[in-house]
Motif scaffolding. Structure first.
Motif, PDB file in Angstrom:
ATOM      1  N   VAL A 154      -7.820   3.413   9.438  1.00 24.67           N
ATOM      2  CA  VAL A 154      -8.855   2.448   9.057  1.00 24.67           C
ATOM      3  C   VAL A 154      -9.726   2.140  10.272  1.00 24.67           C
ATOM      4  N   ALA A 155      -9.057   1.889  11.432  1.00 20.11           N
ATOM      5  CA  ALA A 155      -9.789   1.555  12.647  1.00 20.11           C
ATOM      6  C   ALA A 155     -10.749   2.680  13.044  1.00 20.11           C
ATOM      7  N   ASP A 190      -3.440   1.678   9.548  1.00 23.64           N
ATOM      8  CA  ASP A 190      -4.381   0.848  10.296  1.00 23.64           C
ATOM      9  C   ASP A 190      -5.158   1.679  11.305  1.00 23.64           C
ATOM     10  N   ASP A 239     -13.698   2.737  10.769  1.00 22.42           N
ATOM     11  CA  ASP A 239     -14.622   1.649  11.122  1.00 22.42           C
ATOM     12  C   ASP A 239     -15.451   2.030  12.342  1.00 22.42           C
ATOM     13  N   SER A 243       2.425   1.689   8.528  1.00 21.41           N
ATOM     14  CA  SER A 243       1.411   0.648   8.734  1.00 21.41           C
ATOM     15  C   SER A 243       0.505   1.001   9.899  1.00 21.41           C
ATOM     16  N   ARG A 244       1.143   1.450  11.002  1.00 21.19           N
ATOM     17  CA  ARG A 244       0.331   1.823  12.169  1.00 21.19           C
ATOM     18  C   ARG A 244      -0.601   2.981  11.833  1.00 21.19           C
ATOM     19  N   ARG A 294      -1.592   4.315   0.189  1.00 22.83           N
ATOM     20  CA  ARG A 294      -2.009   4.914   1.459  1.00 22.83           C
ATOM     21  C   ARG A 294      -0.839   5.494   2.235  1.00 22.83           C
ATOM     22  N   ARG A 313       0.827  -1.223   0.000  1.00 24.17           N
ATOM     23  CA  ARG A 313       0.000   0.000   0.000  1.00 24.17           C
ATOM     24  C   ARG A 313       0.855   1.266   0.000  1.00 24.17           C
TER      25      ARG A 313
END
Ligand SMILES: Nc1ncnc2c1ncn2[C@@H]1O[C@H](COP(=O)(O)OP(=O)(O)OP(=O)(O)O)[C@@H](O)[C@H]1O
Ligand SMILES: [Mg+2]
Lengths: 130, 134
Positions: free
Chosen positions: A121-122, A118, A125, A114-115, A43, A11
């Motif tokens: 994304v979290a 994510d 959500d 990555s953190r 991303r 990504r």
């Protein structure tokens, strides 16, 4: 024309700056990255400046601009490998890379991206669920 | 102060700015500057070289190895015959720019050099001198 290669890893887009950039090359990098982020839906953007012996106000501003542009396109930018002498000089020059996150090396930069991805994304959500 | 070496490098294009960085680096290395001192002077030179190209319409820089009887130093004299600066104090202030820049070039270069002077007359041009000692 000379160009700074942009690599795609998952990504993420990875840029390793290996030459002392003249101003046009820095601007071309900004444009190329914008296109690539859109085209690949990346991303994250990781910029390795460990080979750069000088970061003056123009290059510093370019890094800030790249991060701002990426943010608008929902991508996170992390700059890695800044040499200590460069960091000391930037402070005295008065330029802050305030819009840019930094990490020690490529591995740590990847982990941070990555953190960050994510994390966003979290929270997206959580917003949907909540 | 004795000038031991005096070399002239053009300062007209974006590529010249890169060349100035390279030439200044080589001379600071030859003079035995620490890595941090090298980087400070190269960065200051890059800022003033860009001003010479962008605001001054191009010019030259003299790279001078100087000796004050005790120490060696590098002096960089940037000269252009561009529009000049009307209010030097204002131009020297942080964040002041007549262009799209951050306005850090002059004030930052001053902070990064041990010696700094600027001389400018509207309609005649601008001279900026940067210096650092070993
Ligand atoms: N050689 C020059 N000839 C004419 N005007 C100059 C020259 N150097 C600087 N100036 C003027 O002084 C102002 C401040 O210069 P400075 O380098 O601090 O900022 P900048 O070049 O505008 O932005 P930055 O350097 O942060 O990209 C410039 O905007 C310009 O108006
Ligand atoms: Mg400037």
């Amino acid at each position: 024309m000379e160009q700074i290669p942009i690599l795609r890893i998952g990504r993420c887009l990875l840029v390793t700056i290996q030459v002392d950039m003249h101003d046009r090359l820095a601007m071309a990098l900004q444009d190329d990255l914008t296109e690539k982020i859109v085209a690949t839906r990346a991303r994250g953007v990781l910029i390795d400046i460990s080979a750069l012996e000088v970061v003056d106000s123009f290059i510093g501003r370019t890094l800030n601009n790249i991060a701002a542009m990426a943010r608008v396109l929902d991508a996170q930018t992390v700059v890695v490998g800044m040499r200590p002498a460069v960091a000391i000089t930037l402070v005295e020059l008065g330029l802050s890379l305030s819009g840019v996150k930094t990490a020690l090396d490529v591995d740590k930069g990847m982990a941070l991206i990555s953190r960050l991805i994510d994390g966003s994304v979290a929270s997206a959500d959580a917003r949907r669920e909540g | 102060m004795r000038v031991e070496k005096d070399e002239l490098v053009p300062c007209r294009t974006a590529d010249d700015i890169v060349r100035v960085r390279k030439e200044v680096r080589a001379r600071t290395v030859a003079l035995g500057f620490t890595l941090v001192d090298q980087t400070k002077l190269v960065t200051a030179a890059s800022e003033i070289a860009r001003n010479t190209v962008e605001h001054g319409g191009g010019g030259i820089v003299r790279l001078q190895v100087v000796n004050d009887g005790v120490r060696n130093g590098l002096r960089l004299v940037f000269e252009d015959r561009g529009p000049g600066i009307r209010d030097i104090a204002l131009a020297m202030s942080d964040r002041y720019s007549t262009g799209t820049g951050l306005g850090l070039g002059l004030s930052g270069a001053k902070r990064l050099s041990q010696d700094f002077s600027i001389d400018s007359k509207p309609g005649e041009g601008t001279t900026v001198v940067l210096g650092r000692w070993k």
